[in-house]
Design a protein around this motif. Structure first.
Motif, short mmCIF file in Angstrom:
data_model
loop_
_atom_site.label_atom_id
_atom_site.label_comp_id
_atom_site.label_asym_id
_atom_site.label_seq_id
_atom_site.Cartn_x
_atom_site.Cartn_y
_atom_site.Cartn_z
N ALA A 23 0.88 -1.15 0.02
CA ALA A 23 -0.15 0.22 0.03
C ALA A 23 0.90 1.25 -0.04
N LEU A 26 1.13 2.59 -3.39
CA LEU A 26 -0.05 3.14 -4.06
C LEU A 26 -0.24 4.59 -3.60
N ALA A 29 -5.02 5.07 -3.43
CA ALA A 29 -5.50 3.71 -2.81
C ALA A 29 -4.87 3.23 -1.66
N SER A 30 -4.14 4.12 -1.04
CA SER A 30 -3.35 3.62 0.03
C SER A 30 -4.43 3.64 1.35
N TRP A 31 -5.16 4.66 1.38
CA TRP A 31 -6.20 4.64 2.38
C TRP A 31 -7.12 3.39 2.23
N ALA A 32 -7.86 3.01 1.17
CA ALA A 32 -8.53 2.11 0.95
C ALA A 32 -7.93 0.76 1.25
N ALA A 33 -6.47 0.62 0.95
CA ALA A 33 -5.59 -0.46 1.11
C ALA A 33 -5.66 -0.65 2.88
#
Length: 172
Positions: A23, A26, A29-33
């Protein structure tokens, strides 16, 4: 705790840290990960392995804080998404719905105040300093996001229960 539970917890801790490391590469998308990786301790809570779930959260948090090059990802997991999953498990055991939501809102508001205070003090220089009006907007929007996130989790976790039990039985 049995050796089997410890082994499964160690394996999922390794998977969690590896996914958190991925993550860091990314951008958006790091927060979503982090949010999705926060579900991993819940897999243990769903099958009644409370101690293993807490151990996975604590070990993943400690390893992420030591090993990840991007500390913001580790802090997001350790302080927000992973911790909220564990806290939510314990708050769902409270018989009063009102007290559950008070606990959840208290956690969210403390987190928001800590982050906004860090921004005002200059500890997070990549974020602009907020005016009082913007501060209140962030507080209200943060609480609305909490309600939405919690309602989503209450829909997702019952569906994960069957998968978690199959995962648990595959090691027996």
């Amino acid at each position: 705790m049995r050796a089997q539970q410890i082994a499964r917890g160690g394996m999922m801790t390794g998977v969690s840290v590896a996914l958190l490391y991925f993550a860091t590469f990314l951008s958006i998308a790091s927060w979503a990960a982090c949010m999705l990786i926060g579900f991993i301790p819940e897999l243990f809570f769903l099958v009644g392995e409370r101690k293993t779930g807490c151990l996975v959260y604590m070990a993943t948090s400690a390893l992420a804080l030591f090993l990840l090059p991007e500390k913001l990802i580790a802090i997001l997991y350790a302080g927000l998404f992973g911790l909220y999953t564990v806290l939510r498990y314990y708050l769902e055991r409270v018989p009063s719905r009102v007290l559950r939501w008070v606990g959840k809102f208290t956690f969210a508001n403390v987190w928001i105040f800590v982050v906004l205070t860090c921004i005002r003090c200059g500890l997070l220089p990549e974020f602009p300093v907020l005016s009082k009006k913007l501060f209140l907007i962030v507080l209200v929007v943060g609480n609305l996001i909490l309600v939405y996130y919690d309602l989503c989790l209450s829909r997702i976790f019952p569906g994960l229960r069957g998968w978690a039990q199959r995962f648990n039985n595959s090691f027996k």
